[in-house]
Write a protein that holds these residues in place. Structure first.
Motif, PDB file in Angstrom:
ATOM      1  N   PRO A 112       0.835  -1.207   0.000  1.00 63.25           N
ATOM      2  CA  PRO A 112       0.000   0.000   0.000  1.00 63.25           C
ATOM      3  C   PRO A 112       0.868   1.254   0.000  1.00 63.25           C
ATOM      4  O   PRO A 112       1.865   1.328   0.722  1.00 63.25           O
ATOM      5  CB  PRO A 112      -0.796  -0.100   1.304  1.00 63.25           C
ATOM      6  N   GLY A 113       0.529   2.213  -0.843  1.00 60.98           N
ATOM      7  CA  GLY A 113       1.260   3.467  -0.907  1.00 60.98           C
ATOM      8  C   GLY A 113       2.624   3.364  -1.566  1.00 60.98           C
ATOM      9  O   GLY A 113       3.410   4.298  -1.516  1.00 60.98           O
ATOM     10  N   ASP A 114       2.926   2.244  -2.185  1.00 62.35           N
ATOM     11  CA  ASP A 114       4.239   2.034  -2.784  1.00 62.35           C
ATOM     12  C   ASP A 114       4.111   1.928  -4.308  1.00 62.35           C
ATOM     13  O   ASP A 114       3.008   1.968  -4.851  1.00 62.35           O
ATOM     14  CB  ASP A 114       4.864   0.753  -2.217  1.00 62.35           C
ATOM     15  N   ALA A 115       5.244   1.787  -4.977  1.00 59.35           N
ATOM     16  CA  ALA A 115       5.253   1.651  -6.432  1.00 59.35           C
ATOM     17  C   ALA A 115       6.313   0.637  -6.835  1.00 59.35           C
ATOM     18  O   ALA A 115       7.347   0.513  -6.178  1.00 59.35           O
ATOM     19  CB  ALA A 115       5.539   2.992  -7.095  1.00 59.35           C
ATOM     20  N   ALA A 116       6.045  -0.084  -7.909  1.00 64.06           N
ATOM     21  CA  ALA A 116       7.052  -0.939  -8.537  1.00 64.06           C
ATOM     22  C   ALA A 116       7.616  -0.146  -9.703  1.00 64.06           C
ATOM     23  O   ALA A 116       6.856   0.357 -10.536  1.00 64.06           O
ATOM     24  CB  ALA A 116       6.419  -2.234  -9.023  1.00 64.06           C
ATOM     25  N   VAL A 117       8.934  -0.008  -9.735  1.00 64.61           N
ATOM     26  CA  VAL A 117       9.585   0.745 -10.806  1.00 64.61           C
ATOM     27  C   VAL A 117      10.204  -0.248 -11.775  1.00 64.61           C
ATOM     28  O   VAL A 117      11.069  -1.041 -11.395  1.00 64.61           O
ATOM     29  CB  VAL A 117      10.655   1.704 -10.231  1.00 64.61           C
ATOM     30  N   LEU A 118       9.731  -0.204 -13.008  1.00 62.52           N
ATOM     31  CA  LEU A 118      10.265  -1.047 -14.066  1.00 62.52           C
ATOM     32  C   LEU A 118      11.260  -0.196 -14.839  1.00 62.52           C
ATOM     33  O   LEU A 118      10.887   0.839 -15.409  1.00 62.52           O
ATOM     34  CB  LEU A 118       9.142  -1.530 -14.988  1.00 62.52           C
ATOM     35  N   LYS A 119      12.551  -0.618 -14.834  1.00 64.55           N
ATOM     36  CA  LYS A 119      13.587   0.208 -15.439  1.00 64.55           C
ATOM     37  C   LYS A 119      14.666  -0.679 -16.062  1.00 64.55           C
ATOM     38  O   LYS A 119      14.829  -1.838 -15.664  1.00 64.55           O
ATOM     39  CB  LYS A 119      14.201   1.142 -14.396  1.00 64.55           C
ATOM     40  N   PRO A 120      15.402  -0.124 -17.016  1.00 65.59           N
ATOM     41  CA  PRO A 120      16.505  -0.882 -17.619  1.00 65.59           C
ATOM     42  C   PRO A 120      17.494  -1.342 -16.547  1.00 65.59           C
ATOM     43  O   PRO A 120      17.808  -0.603 -15.619  1.00 65.59           O
ATOM     44  CB  PRO A 120      17.156   0.127 -18.569  1.00 65.59           C
TER      45      PRO A 120
END
Length: 148
Positions: free
Chosen positions: A97-105
């Motif tokens: 909750p309140g977080d994010a998954a960062v998809l990055k190279p």
């Protein structure tokens, strides 16, 4: 008279609680800044990046991804293991909750395999994420030229 007011107040309180719980169950994560990197030489796989934000009060778990533009979509992670870069499939992605998954190279990313048509830079690709709860999350990803 006081008993009537108390009953009315309790009824209003419970209606607010029901309304708030209905709003909470309608909460859904969002895909932001999504983009697909084309590969040089027309290779049959591309990589997808962006952010999946969860502003909800409970965690969400992504269990699969798909796109009408590709034969298959998988969540992968690149890690350095013994000085060697290795990529592995990630079967589920939990976002607190309140977080994010960062998809990055070089990290967590989408592998988009076997495009059904050649994507053009500037076009949009729809990717649907399946949630463990049975819900779906739709994201839009902009196609970008490969890095030279």
């Amino acid at each position: 008279m006081n008993a009537h007011r108390l009953a009315s107040g309790l009824a209003a309180f419970w209606m607010c609680c029901i309304a708030l719980s209905a709003c909470a169950s309608d909460c859904a994560p969002r895909v932001r800044e999504g983009w697909v990197r084309l590969t040089p030489g027309g290779m049959p796989m591309h990589a997808g990046f962006g952010r999946i934000e969860n502003s909800c009060a409970s965690a969400v778990t992504i269990v699969a991804a798909s796109s009408p533009a590709y034969a298959s979509v998988e969540l992968h992670e690149t890690r350095i293991d013994g000085g060697v870069s290795r990529m592995r499939a990630v079967p589920t992605l939990r976002i607190a909750p309140g977080d994010a998954a960062v998809l990055k190279p070089g990290g967590l990313h989408l592998m988009l395999m076997q495009p059904k048509a050649a994507p053009k830079p500037g076009s949009k690709v729809a990717i649907e994420f399946e949630l463990a709860s049975g819900g779906k999350l739709l994201g839009e990803f902009e196609v970008r030229k490969p890095a030279l």
